[in-house]
Scaffold this motif. Structure first.
Motif, PDB file in Angstrom:
ATOM      1  N   MET A 204      -2.847   3.939  -5.629  1.00  7.17           N
ATOM      2  CA  MET A 204      -1.478   3.697  -6.073  1.00  7.17           C
ATOM      3  C   MET A 204      -1.113   4.586  -7.250  1.00  7.17           C
ATOM      4  SD  MET A 204      -0.177   1.755  -3.929  1.00  7.17           S
ATOM      5  CE  MET A 204       1.395   1.629  -4.790  1.00  7.17           C
ATOM      6  N   ALA A 205      -2.048   4.797  -8.175  1.00  8.27           N
ATOM      7  CA  ALA A 205      -1.777   5.685  -9.311  1.00  8.27           C
ATOM      8  C   ALA A 205      -1.550   7.110  -8.829  1.00  8.27           C
ATOM      9  CB  ALA A 205      -2.938   5.628 -10.308  1.00  8.27           C
ATOM     10  N   ALA A 206      -2.399   7.566  -7.910  1.00  3.85           N
ATOM     11  CA  ALA A 206      -2.241   8.919  -7.371  1.00  3.85           C
ATOM     12  C   ALA A 206      -0.930   9.053  -6.604  1.00  3.85           C
ATOM     13  CB  ALA A 206      -3.422   9.246  -6.463  1.00  3.85           C
ATOM     14  N   ALA A 207      -0.566   8.024  -5.834  1.00  2.80           N
ATOM     15  CA  ALA A 207       0.666   8.072  -5.056  1.00  2.80           C
ATOM     16  C   ALA A 207       1.890   8.116  -5.954  1.00  2.80           C
ATOM     17  CB  ALA A 207       0.736   6.869  -4.122  1.00  2.80           C
ATOM     18  N   LEU A 208       1.888   7.308  -6.998  1.00  2.00           N
ATOM     19  CA  LEU A 208       3.026   7.305  -7.923  1.00  2.00           C
ATOM     20  C   LEU A 208       3.174   8.659  -8.604  1.00  2.00           C
ATOM     21  CD1 LEU A 208       2.664   3.755  -9.520  1.00  2.00           C
ATOM     22  CD2 LEU A 208       4.449   4.533  -7.946  1.00  2.00           C
TER      23      LEU A 208
ATOM     24  N   GLY B 284       2.065  24.821  -2.852  1.00  2.00           N
ATOM     25  CA  GLY B 284       2.577  23.960  -1.790  1.00  2.00           C
ATOM     26  C   GLY B 284       1.492  23.547  -0.811  1.00  2.00           C
ATOM     27  N   VAL B 285       0.576  24.473  -0.503  1.00  2.00           N
ATOM     28  CA  VAL B 285      -0.543  24.148   0.377  1.00  2.00           C
ATOM     29  C   VAL B 285      -1.419  23.078  -0.253  1.00  2.00           C
ATOM     30  CG1 VAL B 285      -2.661  25.046   1.430  1.00  2.00           C
ATOM     31  CG2 VAL B 285      -0.559  26.413   1.495  1.00  2.00           C
ATOM     32  N   VAL B 286      -1.697  23.216  -1.562  1.00  2.00           N
ATOM     33  CA  VAL B 286      -2.516  22.226  -2.264  1.00  2.00           C
ATOM     34  C   VAL B 286      -1.852  20.857  -2.221  1.00  2.00           C
ATOM     35  CG1 VAL B 286      -3.421  21.532  -4.512  1.00  2.00           C
ATOM     36  CG2 VAL B 286      -3.622  23.917  -3.774  1.00  2.00           C
ATOM     37  N   PHE B 287      -0.559  20.810  -2.503  1.00  2.00           N
ATOM     38  CA  PHE B 287       0.140  19.531  -2.488  1.00  2.00           C
ATOM     39  C   PHE B 287       0.247  18.968  -1.072  1.00  2.00           C
ATOM     40  CE2 PHE B 287       1.252  20.346  -6.814  1.00  2.00           C
ATOM     41  CZ  PHE B 287       1.513  19.090  -7.361  1.00  2.00           C
ATOM     42  N   GLY B 288       0.339  19.829  -0.065  1.00  2.00           N
ATOM     43  CA  GLY B 288       0.348  19.346   1.309  1.00  2.00           C
ATOM     44  C   GLY B 288      -0.962  18.672   1.672  1.00  2.00           C
ATOM     45  N   ILE B 289      -2.074  19.280   1.262  1.00  2.00           N
ATOM     46  CA  ILE B 289      -3.395  18.683   1.529  1.00  2.00           C
ATOM     47  C   ILE B 289      -3.552  17.370   0.779  1.00  2.00           C
ATOM     48  CG2 ILE B 289      -5.877  19.006   1.224  1.00  2.00           C
ATOM     49  CD1 ILE B 289      -5.402  22.018   1.639  1.00  2.00           C
ATOM     50  N   VAL B 290      -3.088  17.342  -0.469  1.00  2.00           N
ATOM     51  CA  VAL B 290      -3.150  16.094  -1.249  1.00  2.00           C
ATOM     52  C   VAL B 290      -2.328  15.002  -0.569  1.00  2.00           C
ATOM     53  CG1 VAL B 290      -2.476  15.004  -3.429  1.00  2.00           C
ATOM     54  CG2 VAL B 290      -3.615  17.230  -3.446  1.00  2.00           C
ATOM     55  N   GLY B 291      -1.144  15.371  -0.056  1.00  2.00           N
ATOM     56  CA  GLY B 291      -0.305  14.388   0.628  1.00  2.00           C
ATOM     57  C   GLY B 291      -0.985  13.813   1.856  1.00  2.00           C
ATOM     58  N   ILE B 292      -1.698  14.650   2.615  1.00  2.00           N
ATOM     59  CA  ILE B 292      -2.411  14.171   3.799  1.00  2.00           C
ATOM     60  C   ILE B 292      -3.559  13.245   3.392  1.00  2.00           C
ATOM     61  CG2 ILE B 292      -3.876  14.887   5.734  1.00  2.00           C
ATOM     62  CD1 ILE B 292      -2.155  17.464   5.848  1.00  2.00           C
ATOM     63  N   ILE B 293      -4.273  13.608   2.332  1.00  2.00           N
ATOM     64  CA  ILE B 293      -5.367  12.755   1.853  1.00  2.00           C
ATOM     65  C   ILE B 293      -4.834  11.406   1.391  1.00  2.00           C
ATOM     66  CG2 ILE B 293      -7.123  12.502   0.051  1.00  2.00           C
ATOM     67  CD1 ILE B 293      -7.515  15.536   0.182  1.00  2.00           C
ATOM     68  N   LEU B 294      -3.696  11.414   0.694  1.00  2.00           N
ATOM     69  CA  LEU B 294      -3.080  10.146   0.283  1.00  2.00           C
ATOM     70  C   LEU B 294      -2.692   9.314   1.495  1.00  2.00           C
ATOM     71  CD1 LEU B 294      -0.785  11.139  -2.722  1.00  2.00           C
ATOM     72  CD2 LEU B 294      -2.760   9.607  -2.765  1.00  2.00           C
ATOM     73  N   GLY B 295      -2.154   9.972   2.529  1.00  2.00           N
ATOM     74  CA  GLY B 295      -1.816   9.260   3.756  1.00  2.00           C
ATOM     75  C   GLY B 295      -3.037   8.619   4.376  1.00  2.00           C
ATOM     76  N   ALA B 296      -4.166   9.316   4.358  1.00  2.00           N
ATOM     77  CA  ALA B 296      -5.413   8.747   4.885  1.00  2.00           C
ATOM     78  C   ALA B 296      -5.824   7.519   4.071  1.00  2.00           C
ATOM     79  CB  ALA B 296      -6.520   9.799   4.862  1.00  2.00           C
ATOM     80  N   CYS B 297      -5.650   7.587   2.761  1.00  2.00           N
ATOM     81  CA  CYS B 297      -5.965   6.423   1.914  1.00  2.00           C
ATOM     82  C   CYS B 297      -5.043   5.258   2.225  1.00  2.00           C
ATOM     83  CB  CYS B 297      -5.853   6.816   0.444  1.00  2.00           C
ATOM     84  SG  CYS B 297      -7.105   7.990  -0.134  1.00  2.00           S
TER      85      CYS B 297
ATOM     86  N   ARG C 242       0.825  -1.198   0.000  1.00  2.00           N
ATOM     87  CA  ARG C 242       0.000   0.000   0.000  1.00  2.00           C
ATOM     88  C   ARG C 242       0.864   1.254   0.000  1.00  2.00           C
ATOM     89  NH1 ARG C 242      -2.109  -4.956   0.595  1.00  2.00           N
ATOM     90  NH2 ARG C 242      -4.185  -4.999   1.479  1.00  2.00           N
ATOM     91  N   ASN C 243       2.140   1.119   0.276  1.00  2.00           N
ATOM     92  CA  ASN C 243       3.006   2.273   0.402  1.00  2.00           C
ATOM     93  C   ASN C 243       3.591   2.640  -0.946  1.00  2.00           C
ATOM     94  OD1 ASN C 243       5.774   3.579   0.949  1.00  2.00           O
ATOM     95  ND2 ASN C 243       4.683   3.735   2.893  1.00  2.00           N
ATOM     96  N   PRO C 244       3.645   3.926  -1.315  1.00  2.00           N
ATOM     97  CA  PRO C 244       4.120   4.316  -2.639  1.00  2.00           C
ATOM     98  C   PRO C 244       5.607   4.104  -2.844  1.00  2.00           C
ATOM     99  CG  PRO C 244       3.776   6.249  -1.298  1.00  2.00           C
ATOM    100  CD  PRO C 244       3.232   5.080  -0.526  1.00  2.00           C
ATOM    101  N   VAL C 245       6.358   3.888  -1.770  1.00  2.00           N
ATOM    102  CA  VAL C 245       7.793   3.711  -1.901  1.00  2.00           C
ATOM    103  C   VAL C 245       8.168   2.247  -1.956  1.00  2.00           C
ATOM    104  CG1 VAL C 245      10.029   4.179  -0.848  1.00  2.00           C
ATOM    105  CG2 VAL C 245       8.206   5.887  -0.715  1.00  2.00           C
ATOM    106  N   PHE C 246       7.580   1.440  -1.075  1.00  2.00           N
ATOM    107  CA  PHE C 246       7.962   0.040  -0.963  1.00  2.00           C
ATOM    108  C   PHE C 246       6.932  -0.840  -1.647  1.00  2.00           C
ATOM    109  CE2 PHE C 246       9.415   2.237   2.905  1.00  2.00           C
ATOM    110  CZ  PHE C 246      10.756   2.253   2.591  1.00  2.00           C
ATOM    111  N   SER C 247       7.381  -1.729  -2.496  1.00  2.00           N
ATOM    112  CA  SER C 247       6.456  -2.513  -3.312  1.00  2.00           C
ATOM    113  C   SER C 247       6.245  -3.920  -2.802  1.00  2.00           C
ATOM    114  CB  SER C 247       6.991  -2.607  -4.747  1.00  2.00           C
ATOM    115  OG  SER C 247       8.259  -3.242  -4.757  1.00  2.00           O
TER     116      SER C 247
END
Length: 300
Positions: free
Chosen positions: A203-207, A236-249, A4-9
């Motif tokens: 996964m697509a969004a994370a990549l 940067g604020v937009v990408f920060g919010i997106v990063g938090i939403i991805l973390g929730a996913c 589930r993690n975008p770094v480790f497969s």
């Protein structure tokens, strides 16, 4: 199912490791078993998806008769996951607190402290990669990763809290806890349905997110400044919010991973992998909150 993690497969209960996932199919000739929930629902007889190494376990007869395995079978339980996760996060928090207290970030010492923090982050990354490519959980590796990651988080948090935004670290902790609690409640209530489509979208969004961050970093290294501006200002604020939403996913995917491991009879030691995955995700969310708070305060 893959990571589930975008770094480790390869972390977690993946098909590479022989555990059940979203692509599991029922045994030939056997009754259909839902792969998106409890395989024992609706009184289904004991049946495991093909490829599950625990399908022919010595407790199958007991499972078929009683619907659950006795507590002494050595299988992973939610209590195991909670204890291992608590231990991993405990090590991370202790080392973060020590780094905060012992590595000053005043003008005279910030370069040394930040250098130690970056070094700890690199060591933690290596340990995380080693664990992610191992087929079995290594508690020593996981706890060592948590220790070094804690040093990095302690230094970074101290820098942001003391030099950019007073109280930022506590705000990031509260935000991370709120996201965790919110996703857990939504998952248990069935408001979040983790299926193949959800997994593919995340996964697509994370990549895409990680790729953009890498491009931004390259532009920052060779062009100076903040690169393409993905980590500053309104963008940067937009990408920060997106990063938090991805973390929730990622958290929802981690919860599903734990649920599948318990349902399919993963051995108790696999609870360390669940703890490892949850720790990675919580660190991701915390860092995104800390970065977002820094951007908001820098723009004031």
């Amino acid at each position: 199912m893959r990571s589930r993690n975008p770094v480790f497969s390869r972390r977690g209960f993946s098909r590479d490791n022989g555990y059940a996932g979203f692509n599991a199919a029922p045994q030939a000739g056997g009754p259909a078993v839902a792969t998106q929930g409890n395989p024992y629902a609706q009184g289904a007889p004991y049946a495991q998806p093909a490829g599950n190494p625990y399908a022919q376990n010595p407790y199958a007869q007991q499972d078929q008769q009683y619907g659950t395995a006795p507590a002494t079978t050595g299988r992973m339980t939610i209590d195991d996951v909670v204890v291992r996760t608590g231990s991993t996060l405990g090590v991370l928090i202790v080392t973060a607190a020590l780094a905060w207290a012992l590595l000053p970030v005043d003008d005279a010492h910030i370069n040394r402290s930040y250098g130690i923090g970056i070094g700890a982050a690199l060591i933690g990354m290596v340990l995380a990669f080693v664990q992610s490519f191992k087929r079995k959980a290594s508690p020593a590796l996981i706890l060592s990763y948590a220790a070094f990651e804690g040093v990095f988080l302690g230094v970074v948090s101290s820098v942001v809290d003391n030099r950019i935004a007073d109280g930022a670290a506590m705000q990031a902790v509260i935000g991370t806890m709120a996201v965790f609690a919110g996703v857990l409640i939504a998952y248990k209530a069935g408001w979040i349905r983790v299926n193949r489509r959800f997994y593919g979208f995340v996964m697509a969004a994370a990549l895409g997110f990680v790729f953009l961050m890498m491009v931004n970093l390259l532009f920052a290294v060779f062009g100076g400044g903040d690169g393409l501006g993905f980590r500053s200002g309104a963008l940067g604020v937009v990408f920060g919010i997106v990063g938090i939403i991805l973390g929730a996913c990622f958290l929802a995917l981690d919860f599903k991973q734990v649920e599948d491991g318990i349902a399919y009879g993963a051995p108790r030691e696999e609870a360390w992998l669940a703890a490892f995955g949850l720790t990675l995700t919580l660190v991701w969310i915390y860092m995104e909150f800390l970065r977002l708070i820094s951007i908001l305060n820098s723009s004031d």
